[in-house]
Design a protein around this motif. Structure first.
Motif, PDB file in Angstrom:
ATOM      1  N   LEU A  71       0.833  -1.203   0.000  1.00 50.45           N
ATOM      2  CA  LEU A  71       0.000   0.000   0.000  1.00 50.45           C
ATOM      3  C   LEU A  71       0.869   1.255   0.000  1.00 50.45           C
ATOM      4  N   GLN A 189       8.620   1.163  15.455  1.00 47.23           N
ATOM      5  CA  GLN A 189       8.220  -0.238  15.402  1.00 47.23           C
ATOM      6  C   GLN A 189       7.455  -0.641  16.665  1.00 47.23           C
ATOM      7  N   PHE A 191       4.333  -1.588  17.264  1.00 52.11           N
ATOM      8  CA  PHE A 191       3.290  -1.963  16.315  1.00 52.11           C
ATOM      9  C   PHE A 191       1.889  -1.766  16.882  1.00 52.11           C
ATOM     10  N   ALA A 192       1.761  -1.884  18.208  1.00 51.28           N
ATOM     11  CA  ALA A 192       0.466  -1.634  18.831  1.00 51.28           C
ATOM     12  C   ALA A 192       0.042  -0.186  18.589  1.00 51.28           C
ATOM     13  N   GLU A 195      -0.939   0.400  14.925  1.00 51.14           N
ATOM     14  CA  GLU A 195      -2.281  -0.095  14.608  1.00 51.14           C
ATOM     15  C   GLU A 195      -3.378   0.853  15.103  1.00 51.14           C
ATOM     16  N   LEU A 219       7.566  -0.167   5.699  1.00 50.60           N
ATOM     17  CA  LEU A 219       6.760  -1.247   6.272  1.00 50.60           C
ATOM     18  C   LEU A 219       6.010  -0.764   7.510  1.00 50.60           C
ATOM     19  N   GLU A 222       3.160   0.911   6.242  1.00 56.12           N
ATOM     20  CA  GLU A 222       2.208  -0.105   5.757  1.00 56.12           C
ATOM     21  C   GLU A 222       1.263  -0.555   6.875  1.00 56.12           C
ATOM     22  N   TYR A 223       1.764  -0.624   8.112  1.00 55.29           N
ATOM     23  CA  TYR A 223       0.917  -0.984   9.250  1.00 55.29           C
ATOM     24  C   TYR A 223      -0.261  -0.011   9.361  1.00 55.29           C
ATOM     25  N   SER A 226      -2.568  -0.241   6.229  1.00 52.78           N
ATOM     26  CA  SER A 226      -3.336  -1.479   6.113  1.00 52.78           C
ATOM     27  C   SER A 226      -4.466  -1.536   7.135  1.00 52.78           C
ATOM     28  N   GLU A 227      -4.451  -0.627   8.115  1.00 52.16           N
ATOM     29  CA  GLU A 227      -5.589  -0.528   9.039  1.00 52.16           C
ATOM     30  C   GLU A 227      -6.657   0.418   8.497  1.00 52.16           C
TER      31      GLU A 227
END
Lengths: 344, 344, 344, 344
Positions: A71, A189, A191-192, A195, A219, A222-223, A226-227
């Motif tokens: 994306l 990074q 990640f939580a 998101e 990347l 991208e997280y 992608s949400e």
């Protein structure tokens, strides 16, 4: 992805690789050369998969061809993404400048800075209410009280507010006050947090991890994408290196590289990347020259008494000089500054 | 901290520095030399303060003398900290080995691995139920279901469980299942997570950020300690560098350096630091040689089918060989392995 | 080498790549997959060729498969190289220890050190007569006079001498005195010097460039080997990184990695890699644990008055303690120390 | 230099430090504070001395205050150095552009390139007759024959010639043909070469070592200056880092940092720093924006067939576009391009 077998690979090893490819739901394509057998892997390959094939028996090398981000990739979306924040379109071919104190300290200072940077032509106000600090004993921000101060500064000046969120639990709170959620280098990074930011209905300014490659950074974007949140602004802020004369090394190469790999807008942060106020202006000009869509600059009315990062903050006067130079540059590079904000 | 004034500094500049020192509540001590004036700063100096004085007018250099970490410092606490996990005292002069799969995949695999590593002499079981992954498209762990599998593996084998927590909101959940909370490299400066871990009543395994200096790492430990949790285990797992032949660069120097600066126990993770299973054993032996208090090793019954990090996982057979070498080493370095666990 | 064409590559672009491969005298092998065309390149591919194909029109990625070094490669020569220096075979399965002052200062000190390190079990004497120094104002060695002192120390103790050569013009001179020519980190890509060393009839100790990857290092060895000198000893001495608590970062991973890629012996230099005498012993032990064939250690009878690198030099007493630990380690790792030298 | 004693230092330890300072011919200045004793060291302190005091008993920290370079320092010489090469004054407030092929290949190509870059406005011709190459199997230049080709290109176009010297023995030869001697990144600490260059009567273009700090780089310049050659041009060409998407990391911060620390002119090399032709233009523009005094750019009439570094070479057409953008930038930054050369 391409799996290159060793010249000594056995038939059974080739079959085992093919079997493994099918097990994970991908397709394989075999090609036997004079010296070597090569197996193409067709499917949505991700970063770690390469390593996992690299250790199979008989495998020499595994090469990723398609980029692991989708994306965020310009191959998937060719035209530039424009992130709209109030009247300002970031990445629309005009430069944006975000300025303000590192930390929100007193309401007076924030107001003074907001008025000063607006007068100098800045389009947005930055300021930290939640501060990630290397030491637990350093000032870590006023939290919600700081957000309220920023909101009042916006109410008075009309400048949209960019402010950092350091905890996934605070995304909703910060999003209530902020126009843009900033994710700092140390959290690239986390990640939580990525998101939650991906679920928020606010643009996200994603700073590069000081250890991250450009690919890892995309990347991380991208997280968020992608949400379901398409509004990501990238921010180069310096990487670690062996140079000790500056706080970090501003990776100027990354700006045109990101532009080639991705459609997302990218801005530069010369304040953190240098750590020294007298290097901020030349590196800011360089970032614009390399193709950045904007800048984020630390400004404080009294850097000597700032609660954090005084060493790298400009005075309003120096910021004003920087803006004059950015304005001249913006015409030269064909990416004029956004017009100053006018209160409606 | 010492503020060294320029040879050209004026009297007014010296006074301004003294004034600033007093404003922040510290004491100053003036010393006039033949060529230069030097001002000592007495008080709890933190990392950023140095930069803030460095830009004051007339200042040449600012030097920190006292370390910015306190509770983590050997100057404050001379004797080694021992972190007790069940019957195992980490840092008590005996080596501990933690082993298991990178990710918890199937219950069968985890059980098989747990039994195998126990048989080989491991003292604790590692396994990720929550996995930080560079790509949003990679497997990110089974979450609570994975924790339950780990708990059943503990029930069956008696091995205490080390597992990662990646989100401050999950600390309570993970602490309910785990014996040791792991904080991964990417979260070393996720200060919200550090604080929650500091409030948990479970030991914390704190991996070094791949970009962090030893000082920054000890400051991250300081976050946990200063919240009241004294049970921090440090883990060296490799830093970023220009070398591309290995995944990371295991910083072997860091092990004796940490031992000198801090009383906290430190273990080594050769699996992540190398990224290649065939480098794991020699680097594990090296870590023990350098003075590590233990090791954490990735083991998977079928590395080729592991859901993550197969490339760096040992088979149970290779782990068993490694343990034989570690056992021999442990006697040579005078830090014998903890005895194998016996079920009560 | 494999050239992977873009999915959008035209027939003409494929032909152009094939034509270019043949122009440089190599063979091509075409393979058309469902999505992509891949072209194998057969011939003696060198490092830069990859970049040169990567920019041809229609090319997506170029992958090297064969290693760029040949004579240094274990694929070409499977059995370990043993470099004989007098009675000592470096790389023959027994550990060698080289010790001595950083710089040759006075004859008295060198003699005292030589006797002391011999008594402690060292097999060779190191000492710099030509010193590369970062500053032109630092002591740069006694030159030929220093070589004579080393030769007298050898005559008295029987210890073969390792000493650095920093200038291609001095290779002949240094080779007249030395048993092993050392090429320092800063000169790892001084190709004129490498070539002269390749023509000398003396073994060469090649230190890793502090910026070099393992592959670049083996290519530097290839320069020496390809001139006809097979006697190259590699020496890991630390790489640059962002860590500021130590002088360099000892790359422990590199030891087993080199062992896998190359047949050349490799030793470790914990003195330069750490820069602090109190870190030398643990890192030395670690290097042996990781599989090094030997160590090179700075020892000075009076480190506080050494003309260079006093900070990282051991006293004879501390060196003696280190040797006792190395001796114990050497048995554990199955690579016993060479026997002490006996004067014939 | 300032020696800070530990709070626990004894009187004897203080005296020993004072004694050592006097032994090396420097003066000491004692200052006793409430908590600590501090000893100032007056004299020509060099880099390594700091480490040597740091390990003395009772010493806590040693701080250098004066910069270790002198002749290169702006404190010693405030006004900018201008290096005159024919009619071009490098560092005189106007931009210089040096362009040409990486390696001298055929006379036709060099002539064609020389005419093309001159037509586009370049002021000097670059080209390698002696090439440092990572692999011994890569093309290493035509040597003297290459120098002759460059001399003929100068005769035909009037462009002064910049070419690399890689061996101290070749300095005289290269100086006979070249207008500027280039010292490459890999040779930045080849001190024998630096000294010969310091004795030559030609300006020296000193590239930064890819591992070097700015301070180490200025110390390398100090070698040349201290031999009596005042004409040093610095060239930033990228440093090693963990980023793998580009060949090196162009350290844009270094340009204004050098300007602050030193009076020497500094130019940028975006070709080597990026390794990708499509990143050259934006990074070139950035370097000018940051305050560089010029650029050095690889241009080849047929990059796909260049004997080295084709991947990063511009075609004459792309170079011409770059020059148009540099020209516009040069006015914006107030540092106009030198006028094009006119043959006398």
């Amino acid at each position: 992805m391409i799996v290159v077998m060793k010249t000594t690979a056995t038939e059974g090893q080739v079959l085992a690789v093919q079997k493994r490819i099918r097990e994970i739901g991908f397709k394989d394509h075999l090609s036997r050369g004079a010296e070597r057998t090569i197996i193409g892997v067709l499917g949505g390959v991700y970063a770690e998969l390469q390593d996992e094939f690299a250790v199979l028996d008989g495998v020499d090398t595994v090469v990723r061809i398609s980029k692991p981000f989708k994306l965020a990739s310009r191959e998937v979306k060719e035209e530039n993404t424009v992130v709209n924040v109030g009247p300002v379109g970031i990445g629309d071919g005009r430069l944006v400048v975000i300025a303000g104190p590192c930390s929100v300290d007193t309401e007076e200072n924030v107001m003074e800075t907001a008025h000063a940077v607006k007068a100098a032509g800045a389009h947005m106000l930055r300021g930290g209410a939640f501060k990630p600090r290397t030491s637990p004993y350093a000032f870590r921000g006023h939290g919600e009280k700081g957000l309220e101060i920023l909101a009042r500064a916006r109410a008075e000046t009309g400048l949209p507010v960019v402010t950092e969120v350091v905890d996934a639990r605070d995304v909703e709170l910060v999003a209530r006050f902020a126009d843009v959620l900033q994710i700092g280098s140390r959290n690239m990074q986390n990640f939580a947090l990525l998101e939650e930011a991906g679920k928020a209905h606010k643009p996200v300014l994603l700073k590069r991890g000081m250890w991250a490659t450009v690919e890892q950074w995309l990347l991380a974007a991208e997280y968020i994408l992608s949400e379901g949140n398409p509004d990501v602004i990238l921010c180069e802020r310096g990487i670690v290196s062996h140079e000790t004369g500056t706080r970090f090394t501003f990776d100027i190469n990354a700006i045109p590289l990101v532009k080639r790999l991705s459609h997302l807008p990218i801005i530069g942060d010369p304040s953190h990347a240098t750590g020294k106020w007298y290097l901020v202006e030349p590196v800011a000009i360089a970032a614009v020259g390399a193709g950045a869509d904007g800048l984020i600059i630390e400004v404080h009315p009294d850097p000597d008494h700032a609660l954090s990062d005084g060493a790298q903050s400009l005075t309003p006067e120096n910021f004003s000089k920087l803006m004059a130079r950015v304005r001249a540059m913006s015409l030269t590079v064909g990416k004029p500054l956004h017009p100053p904000l006018v209160r409606e």
